[in-house]
Design an enzyme around this catalytic site. Structure first.
Site, PDB file in Angstrom:
ATOM      1  N   SER A 144      -6.212  12.546   3.608  1.00  0.00           N
ATOM      2  CA  SER A 144      -5.057  12.716   4.597  1.00  0.00           C
ATOM      3  C   SER A 144      -4.192  13.752   4.563  1.00  0.00           C
ATOM      4  O   SER A 144      -4.638  15.340   4.432  1.00  0.00           O
ATOM      5  CB  SER A 144      -4.200  12.314   3.168  1.00  0.00           C
ATOM      6  OG  SER A 144      -2.363  11.938   3.914  1.00  0.00           O
ATOM      7  N   TYR A 158       0.685  13.169  -4.601  1.00  0.00           N
ATOM      8  CA  TYR A 158       0.376  12.327  -3.932  1.00  0.00           C
ATOM      9  C   TYR A 158      -1.046  13.392  -3.442  1.00  0.00           C
ATOM     10  O   TYR A 158      -1.876  13.419  -2.653  1.00  0.00           O
ATOM     11  CB  TYR A 158       0.897  11.420  -2.950  1.00  0.00           C
ATOM     12  CG  TYR A 158      -0.189  10.983  -1.132  1.00  0.00           C
ATOM     13  CD1 TYR A 158      -0.419   9.637  -1.941  1.00  0.00           C
ATOM     14  CD2 TYR A 158      -0.576  10.971  -0.411  1.00  0.00           C
ATOM     15  CE1 TYR A 158      -1.209   8.879  -0.686  1.00  0.00           C
ATOM     16  CE2 TYR A 158      -1.036  10.807   0.571  1.00  0.00           C
ATOM     17  CZ  TYR A 158      -1.577   9.533   0.347  1.00  0.00           C
ATOM     18  OH  TYR A 158      -1.645   8.961   1.640  1.00  0.00           O
TER      19      TYR A 158
HETATM   20  N1  LIG Z   1      -0.822   4.821   5.617  1.00  0.00           N
HETATM   21  C1  LIG Z   1      -1.048   5.948   5.983  1.00  0.00           C
HETATM   22  O1  LIG Z   1       0.493   6.483   6.651  1.00  0.00           O
HETATM   23  C2  LIG Z   1      -2.002   7.038   5.182  1.00  0.00           C
HETATM   24  C3  LIG Z   1      -2.285   7.694   5.251  1.00  0.00           C
HETATM   25  C4  LIG Z   1      -3.336   9.161   5.115  1.00  0.00           C
HETATM   26  C5  LIG Z   1      -4.024   8.511   4.031  1.00  0.00           C
HETATM   27  N2  LIG Z   1      -3.767   7.527   3.717  1.00  0.00           N
HETATM   28  C6  LIG Z   1      -4.631   6.823   1.990  1.00  0.00           C
HETATM   29  O2  LIG Z   1      -5.124   5.801   3.437  1.00  0.00           O
HETATM   30  C7  LIG Z   1      -6.012   4.352   2.285  1.00  0.00           C
HETATM   31  C8  LIG Z   1      -5.662   3.385   2.416  1.00  0.00           C
HETATM   32  O3  LIG Z   1      -4.469   3.097   2.735  1.00  0.00           O
HETATM   33  P1  LIG Z   1      -3.801   1.811   3.401  1.00  0.00           P
HETATM   34  O4  LIG Z   1      -2.285   2.462   4.228  1.00  0.00           O
HETATM   35  O5  LIG Z   1      -4.445   1.068   3.664  1.00  0.00           O
HETATM   36  O6  LIG Z   1      -2.838   1.215   1.995  1.00  0.00           O
HETATM   37  P2  LIG Z   1      -2.549  -0.342   1.915  1.00  0.00           P
HETATM   38  O7  LIG Z   1      -1.401  -0.277   0.659  1.00  0.00           O
HETATM   39  O8  LIG Z   1      -2.283  -1.200   2.616  1.00  0.00           O
HETATM   40  O9  LIG Z   1      -3.906  -0.246   1.332  1.00  0.00           O
HETATM   41  C9  LIG Z   1      -4.891  -0.329   0.143  1.00  0.00           C
HETATM   42  C10 LIG Z   1      -5.438  -1.051  -0.557  1.00  0.00           C
HETATM   43  O10 LIG Z   1      -5.803  -0.810  -1.740  1.00  0.00           O
HETATM   44  C11 LIG Z   1      -6.143  -1.122  -3.358  1.00  0.00           C
HETATM   45  N3  LIG Z   1      -5.720  -1.015  -3.804  1.00  0.00           N
HETATM   46  C12 LIG Z   1      -4.377  -0.272  -4.963  1.00  0.00           C
HETATM   47  N4  LIG Z   1      -5.010  -0.099  -5.815  1.00  0.00           N
HETATM   48  C13 LIG Z   1      -5.839  -0.119  -6.369  1.00  0.00           C
HETATM   49  C14 LIG Z   1      -7.067   0.070  -7.077  1.00  0.00           C
HETATM   50  N5  LIG Z   1      -6.821   0.746  -8.716  1.00  0.00           N
HETATM   51  N6  LIG Z   1      -8.404  -0.692  -7.415  1.00  0.00           N
HETATM   52  C15 LIG Z   1      -8.201  -1.513  -6.504  1.00  0.00           C
HETATM   53  N7  LIG Z   1      -7.852  -0.730  -5.314  1.00  0.00           N
HETATM   54  C16 LIG Z   1      -6.599  -0.576  -5.318  1.00  0.00           C
HETATM   55  C17 LIG Z   1      -4.806  -2.419  -2.496  1.00  0.00           C
HETATM   56  O11 LIG Z   1      -4.640  -3.181  -3.352  1.00  0.00           O
HETATM   57  C18 LIG Z   1      -4.940  -2.540  -0.877  1.00  0.00           C
HETATM   58  O12 LIG Z   1      -5.821  -3.685  -1.065  1.00  0.00           O
HETATM   59  C19 LIG Z   1      -5.375   5.548   0.923  1.00  0.00           C
HETATM   60  O13 LIG Z   1      -6.565   6.567   0.230  1.00  0.00           O
HETATM   61  C20 LIG Z   1      -4.031   6.084   1.373  1.00  0.00           C
HETATM   62  O14 LIG Z   1      -3.519   7.414   0.892  1.00  0.00           O
HETATM   63  C21 LIG Z   1      -2.744   6.637   4.574  1.00  0.00           C
END
Ligand SMILES: NC(=O)c1ccc[n+]([C@@H]2O[C@H](COP(=O)([O-])OP(=O)(O)OC[C@H]3O[C@@H](n4cnc5c(N)ncnc54)[C@H](O)[C@@H]3O)[C@@H](O)[C@H]2O)c1
Length: 259
Positions: A144, A158
């Protein structure tokens, strides 16, 4: 016309929502066979069916904190499609109980470390032997922008977990660079996904505060992350490894943002 990752086999964790979902869809469009790992079984099975079933996509229930389940996920890719060419280790959480260090208890800290950081260790540990045997592979770990910048509105575990993902990625990238395996970190800025929407839904002021720092003046879209992951997964990025790939609307480059 052949896709950019035609017939490559990709494992994607967290593939049922947000960035992972957009990447699953893009990878299939670009000719890959995709193994989707998630805990959301209903959406996972529906997604694999919608994409065309086992000829292109397979859903596997995996809790990314479990070594046995992660090993089974990568084994499924090898057994079903014959190789493990791409690993997008992306599943992550951002729960509300992870906040300022002053308010975050040890259980909340540990839960986020397990799902966001230990999971990436487990996925890399599982994927690498296949890739080393093939002499080829691309690993992309989702970190991130908070891995490289401090936020006043803290989510302490986080941010620390994402710093760990970035450091681990660099080290693996360096270690395996001469064996044909590339390891890069995707560092998204704030992206319009359920994870971000849940975080900001209850706190509009917090959302507005974050938006102020994005030079582009908007959150990213999951499809914009998928395009970056595709680049890192494909041979277009063949001279890149151990990289901090920031896709953040300019946040990390800005001192002052335009009004
Ligand atoms: N959305 C943002 O602004 C953002 C910014 C920087 C980084 N990220 C990172 O991007 C990645 C994806 O985030 P997103 O925004 O698409 O999230 P999201 O919540 O839309 O999707 C996350 C997915 O991970 C799955 N998941 C959660 N816990 C799990 C587990 N223990 N085992 C298997 N699957 C699991 C969930 O069921 C979901 O389908 C994450 O690592 C998040 O930290 C997101």
């Amino acid at each position: 016309m052949a896709g950019r990752i035609q017939d490559r086999v990709a494992v994607i964790t967290g593939g049922c929502s947000g960035i992972g979902l957009a990447t699953v869809e893009r990878f299939v469009q670009e000719g890959a066979k995709v193994v989707i790992g998630d805990i959301d079984d209903e959406r996972g099975h529906q997604l694999a069916d919608r994409l065309g079933g086992e000829t292109v996509a397979t859903y596997v229930h995996v809790d990314v904190t479990s070594k046995e389940e992660v090993d089974a996920l990568f084994r499924t890719a090898k057994d079903t499609y014959g190789s493990v060419d791409i690993a997008f280790n992306n599943a992550g959480i951002s729960p509300p109980e992870d906040d300022s260090i002053l308010d975050t208890d040890l259980d909340a800290w540990r839960k986020v470390q397990e799902v966001n950081l230990t999971s990436v260790y487990l996925c890399c540990k599982s994927a690498l032997p296949y890739m080393l045997e093939q002499g080829r592979g691309s690993i992309i770990n989702t970190a991130s922008f908070v891995a490289v910048m401090g936020a006043a509105t803290s989510q302490i575990s986080y941010s620390a977990s994402k710093g760990g993902v970035l450091s681990m990625t660099r080290e693996l990238g360096v270690q395996f660079a001469r064996e044909g395996v590339r390891v890069n970190a995707l560092c998204p800025g704030p992206v319009n996904t359920p994870l971000l929407q849940d975080l900001f839904a209850k706190d509009a002021e917090r959302a507005a505060r974050r938006l102020v720092h994005v030079p582009m003046g908007r959150f990213g879209e999951p499809e914009e992350m998928a395009a970056a992951v595709l680049f890192l997964a494909s041979d277009d990025s063949s001279f890149m490894t151990a990289n901090t790939f920031l896709v953040d609307g300019g946040i990390s480059g800005a001192y002052v943002t335009p009004l």
